[in-house]
Design a protein around this motif. Sequence first.
Motif, PDB file in Angstrom:
ATOM      1  N   ARG A  87      16.384  13.552  -7.093  1.00 21.74           N
ATOM      2  CA  ARG A  87      16.573  13.173  -8.491  1.00 21.74           C
ATOM      3  C   ARG A  87      18.056  13.122  -8.868  1.00 21.74           C
ATOM      4  O   ARG A  87      18.472  12.264  -9.641  1.00 21.74           O
ATOM      5  N   ASP A  88      18.860  14.036  -8.313  1.00 17.66           N
ATOM      6  CA  ASP A  88      20.280  14.056  -8.651  1.00 17.66           C
ATOM      7  C   ASP A  88      21.115  13.100  -7.793  1.00 17.66           C
ATOM      8  O   ASP A  88      22.347  13.074  -7.898  1.00 17.66           O
ATOM      9  N   LEU A  89      20.453  12.327  -6.943  1.00 19.36           N
ATOM     10  CA  LEU A  89      21.091  11.314  -6.094  1.00 19.36           C
ATOM     11  C   LEU A  89      22.073  11.913  -5.086  1.00 19.36           C
ATOM     12  O   LEU A  89      22.981  11.231  -4.609  1.00 19.36           O
ATOM     13  N   ARG A  90      21.871  13.164  -4.722  1.00 20.89           N
ATOM     14  CA  ARG A  90      22.789  13.813  -3.786  1.00 20.89           C
ATOM     15  C   ARG A  90      22.277  13.856  -2.356  1.00 20.89           C
ATOM     16  O   ARG A  90      23.058  13.768  -1.420  1.00 20.89           O
ATOM     17  N   THR A  91      20.981  14.003  -2.179  1.00 20.56           N
ATOM     18  CA  THR A  91      20.425  14.110  -0.838  1.00 20.56           C
ATOM     19  C   THR A  91      19.297  13.110  -0.634  1.00 20.56           C
ATOM     20  O   THR A  91      18.730  12.579  -1.599  1.00 20.56           O
ATOM     21  N   ALA A  92      18.990  12.859   0.632  1.00 18.24           N
ATOM     22  CA  ALA A  92      17.931  11.896   0.950  1.00 18.24           C
ATOM     23  C   ALA A  92      17.249  12.303   2.242  1.00 18.24           C
ATOM     24  O   ALA A  92      17.764  13.128   3.014  1.00 18.24           O
ATOM     25  N   ALA A  93      16.082  11.713   2.462  1.00 16.18           N
ATOM     26  CA  ALA A  93      15.333  11.944   3.697  1.00 16.18           C
ATOM     27  C   ALA A  93      14.695  10.636   4.123  1.00 16.18           C
ATOM     28  O   ALA A  93      14.213   9.862   3.282  1.00 16.18           O
ATOM     29  N   ILE A  94      14.700  10.369   5.408  1.00 11.66           N
ATOM     30  CA  ILE A  94      14.095   9.148   5.928  1.00 11.66           C
ATOM     31  C   ILE A  94      12.575   9.247   5.835  1.00 11.66           C
ATOM     32  O   ILE A  94      11.992  10.291   6.128  1.00 11.66           O
ATOM     33  N   ALA A  95      11.966   8.139   5.430  1.00 10.51           N
ATOM     34  CA  ALA A  95      10.508   8.114   5.252  1.00 10.51           C
ATOM     35  C   ALA A  95       9.810   7.539   6.472  1.00 10.51           C
ATOM     36  O   ALA A  95       8.651   7.131   6.387  1.00 10.51           O
ATOM     37  N   ASP A  96      10.492   7.514   7.601  1.00  8.75           N
ATOM     38  CA  ASP A  96       9.970   6.841   8.788  1.00  8.75           C
ATOM     39  C   ASP A  96       8.628   7.405   9.242  1.00  8.75           C
ATOM     40  O   ASP A  96       7.774   6.682   9.746  1.00  8.75           O
ATOM     41  N   GLY A  97       8.432   8.703   9.064  1.00  8.29           N
ATOM     42  CA  GLY A  97       7.162   9.288   9.477  1.00  8.29           C
ATOM     43  C   GLY A  97       6.004   8.866   8.599  1.00  8.29           C
ATOM     44  O   GLY A  97       4.839   9.100   8.941  1.00  8.29           O
ATOM     45  N   ILE A  98       6.319   8.245   7.450  1.00  9.47           N
ATOM     46  CA  ILE A  98       5.278   7.817   6.505  1.00  9.47           C
ATOM     47  C   ILE A  98       5.153   6.303   6.508  1.00  9.47           C
ATOM     48  O   ILE A  98       4.092   5.743   6.804  1.00  9.47           O
ATOM     49  N   VAL A  99       6.250   5.613   6.177  1.00  4.48           N
ATOM     50  CA  VAL A  99       6.260   4.153   6.129  1.00  4.48           C
ATOM     51  C   VAL A  99       7.702   3.697   6.273  1.00  4.48           C
ATOM     52  O   VAL A  99       8.616   4.334   5.748  1.00  4.48           O
ATOM     53  N   SER A 100       7.921   2.618   6.997  1.00  3.99           N
ATOM     54  CA  SER A 100       9.285   2.241   7.376  1.00  3.99           C
ATOM     55  C   SER A 100      10.048   1.442   6.328  1.00  3.99           C
ATOM     56  O   SER A 100      11.271   1.534   6.249  1.00  3.99           O
ATOM     57  N   THR A 101       9.349   0.631   5.543  1.00  2.00           N
ATOM     58  CA  THR A 101      10.033  -0.215   4.561  1.00  2.00           C
ATOM     59  C   THR A 101       9.369  -0.108   3.195  1.00  2.00           C
ATOM     60  O   THR A 101       8.183   0.239   3.083  1.00  2.00           O
ATOM     61  N   LEU A 102      10.125  -0.451   2.166  1.00  2.90           N
ATOM     62  CA  LEU A 102       9.584  -0.401   0.806  1.00  2.90           C
ATOM     63  C   LEU A 102       8.482  -1.439   0.621  1.00  2.90           C
ATOM     64  O   LEU A 102       7.487  -1.176  -0.068  1.00  2.90           O
ATOM     65  N   GLN A 103       8.622  -2.608   1.223  1.00  2.00           N
ATOM     66  CA  GLN A 103       7.578  -3.620   1.072  1.00  2.00           C
ATOM     67  C   GLN A 103       6.252  -3.125   1.617  1.00  2.00           C
ATOM     68  O   GLN A 103       5.203  -3.320   1.003  1.00  2.00           O
ATOM     69  N   ARG A 104       6.288  -2.456   2.761  1.00  2.00           N
ATOM     70  CA  ARG A 104       5.041  -1.928   3.319  1.00  2.00           C
ATOM     71  C   ARG A 104       4.444  -0.853   2.415  1.00  2.00           C
ATOM     72  O   ARG A 104       3.217  -0.756   2.272  1.00  2.00           O
ATOM     73  N   ALA A 105       5.298  -0.057   1.816  1.00  2.00           N
ATOM     74  CA  ALA A 105       4.802   0.960   0.887  1.00  2.00           C
ATOM     75  C   ALA A 105       4.133   0.307  -0.312  1.00  2.00           C
ATOM     76  O   ALA A 105       3.076   0.753  -0.769  1.00  2.00           O
ATOM     77  N   LEU A 106       4.719  -0.762  -0.826  1.00  2.00           N
ATOM     78  CA  LEU A 106       4.150  -1.457  -1.979  1.00  2.00           C
ATOM     79  C   LEU A 106       2.841  -2.152  -1.630  1.00  2.00           C
ATOM     80  O   LEU A 106       1.940  -2.255  -2.467  1.00  2.00           O
ATOM     81  N   ASP A 107       2.723  -2.603  -0.401  1.00  5.91           N
ATOM     82  CA  ASP A 107       1.493  -3.276   0.029  1.00  5.91           C
ATOM     83  C   ASP A 107       0.286  -2.341   0.004  1.00  5.91           C
ATOM     84  O   ASP A 107      -0.850  -2.792  -0.144  1.00  5.91           O
ATOM     85  N   ASP A 108       0.537  -1.039   0.161  1.00  7.18           N
ATOM     86  CA  ASP A 108      -0.562  -0.060   0.125  1.00  7.18           C
ATOM     87  C   ASP A 108      -0.082   1.164  -0.658  1.00  7.18           C
ATOM     88  O   ASP A 108      -0.046   2.279  -0.150  1.00  7.18           O
ATOM     89  N   TRP A 109       0.279   0.930  -1.899  1.00  4.75           N
ATOM     90  CA  TRP A 109       0.942   1.941  -2.726  1.00  4.75           C
ATOM     91  C   TRP A 109       0.085   3.187  -2.937  1.00  4.75           C
ATOM     92  O   TRP A 109       0.593   4.308  -2.907  1.00  4.75           O
ATOM     93  N   THR A 110      -1.196   2.995  -3.179  1.00  9.02           N
ATOM     94  CA  THR A 110      -2.052   4.158  -3.467  1.00  9.02           C
ATOM     95  C   THR A 110      -2.144   5.090  -2.268  1.00  9.02           C
ATOM     96  O   THR A 110      -2.380   6.293  -2.438  1.00  9.02           O
ATOM     97  N   PHE A 111      -1.940   4.572  -1.071  1.00 15.72           N
ATOM     98  CA  PHE A 111      -1.971   5.406   0.131  1.00 15.72           C
ATOM     99  C   PHE A 111      -0.620   6.067   0.393  1.00 15.72           C
ATOM    100  O   PHE A 111      -0.546   7.277   0.664  1.00 15.72           O
ATOM    101  N   TYR A 112       0.455   5.289   0.282  1.00 20.38           N
ATOM    102  CA  TYR A 112       1.769   5.798   0.666  1.00 20.38           C
ATOM    103  C   TYR A 112       2.484   6.577  -0.442  1.00 20.38           C
ATOM    104  O   TYR A 112       3.231   7.513  -0.153  1.00 20.38           O
ATOM    105  N   ALA A 113       2.287   6.187  -1.699  1.00 24.22           N
ATOM    106  CA  ALA A 113       3.041   6.820  -2.787  1.00 24.22           C
ATOM    107  C   ALA A 113       2.856   8.339  -2.840  1.00 24.22           C
ATOM    108  O   ALA A 113       3.845   9.066  -3.005  1.00 24.22           O
TER     109      ALA A 113
END
Length: 328
Positions: free
Chosen positions: A20-46
């Motif tokens: 939230r404070d825009l200071r740290t981040a984590a790769i979402a590779d273990g969940i979904v690789s790209t934002l488009q793929r996340a949007l394609d199945d949002w209820t599962f990935y979100a």
Amino acid sequence: MKLATLKDGTRDGQLIVVSRDLRTAAIADGIVSTLQRALDDWTFYAPQLMEVYEALNTGRARNTFSFDAKSCMAPLPRAFQWADGSAYVNHVELVRRARNAEMPPEFWTDPLMYQGGSDDFIGATDDIVCATESYGIDFEAEVAVVTSDVPMAATPDEALRSVRLLMLANDVSLRNLIPAELAKGFGFFQSKPATAFSPVAVTPDELGDAWREGRVHRPMIVHWNGKKVGQPNCGVDMVFHFGQLIAHAAKTRNLRAGAIVGSGTISNKDATRGYCCIAEKRCLETIEHGAPQTPFMQFGDSVKIEMFDEDGRSVFGAIDQAVVQPEH
């Protein structure tokens, strides 16, 4: 939740979750690789991405790294749809007044919208590359939403429920190319180069009470060459809310997950709030003095576009760009 796309040498980048404070981040590779793929199945990935987000905000996330906007592409580096409206009719009215042209009454009831290039968005700190200053280089600070699937002929209420993410945009215009293009009767093309988006895209809940009635009720802060030139409130004088804009885009076609719809240049009737594009300043000068006095952007100029919450924290990170010539 805040999401961004890391530059990794591919066209679509690597999806990351940002604190939230825009200071740290984590790769979402273990969940979904790209934002488009996340949007394609949002209820599962979100929900899975939200778990990472909550862990980031509470210091429990693993394999974190410092977030750097310069390492990011646009949240969606390319999209299936980029449709930009003109929801702030005050902006349109000023442009027409400066040309001594009448304002068609239907502009207050039927949104203006153009279909922009969505195959080559640029990151928040990427340069604005332009062949010549003579094109009339102008910034345009906007709010944009990213949707899920929207069925054809959706109502504004139905369309509003499709909003998954919000971003800021710099929808650059080459003002001196626009008149000749519009005179052909086919709309913008060469006069609209690559659009830049904020480093992160956020879910509507991140805005709290500032997201209501399909509008973002926070000021848009714009600096040109380090000088603040605009702070209009995005929730004021927005004639068409995002539900109406999305429904307009979906009147005769389906919109697919990952479609981006823009608000158009933020503009308040209160001129003391400044401006979000140079063209509006020039229109006010023309109305008052008979001719514009402020030049468009020059090589070496910079523009910074940002929005802050009530506690002074950056919501989306900053769009911070410089105008440069092509290298070759």
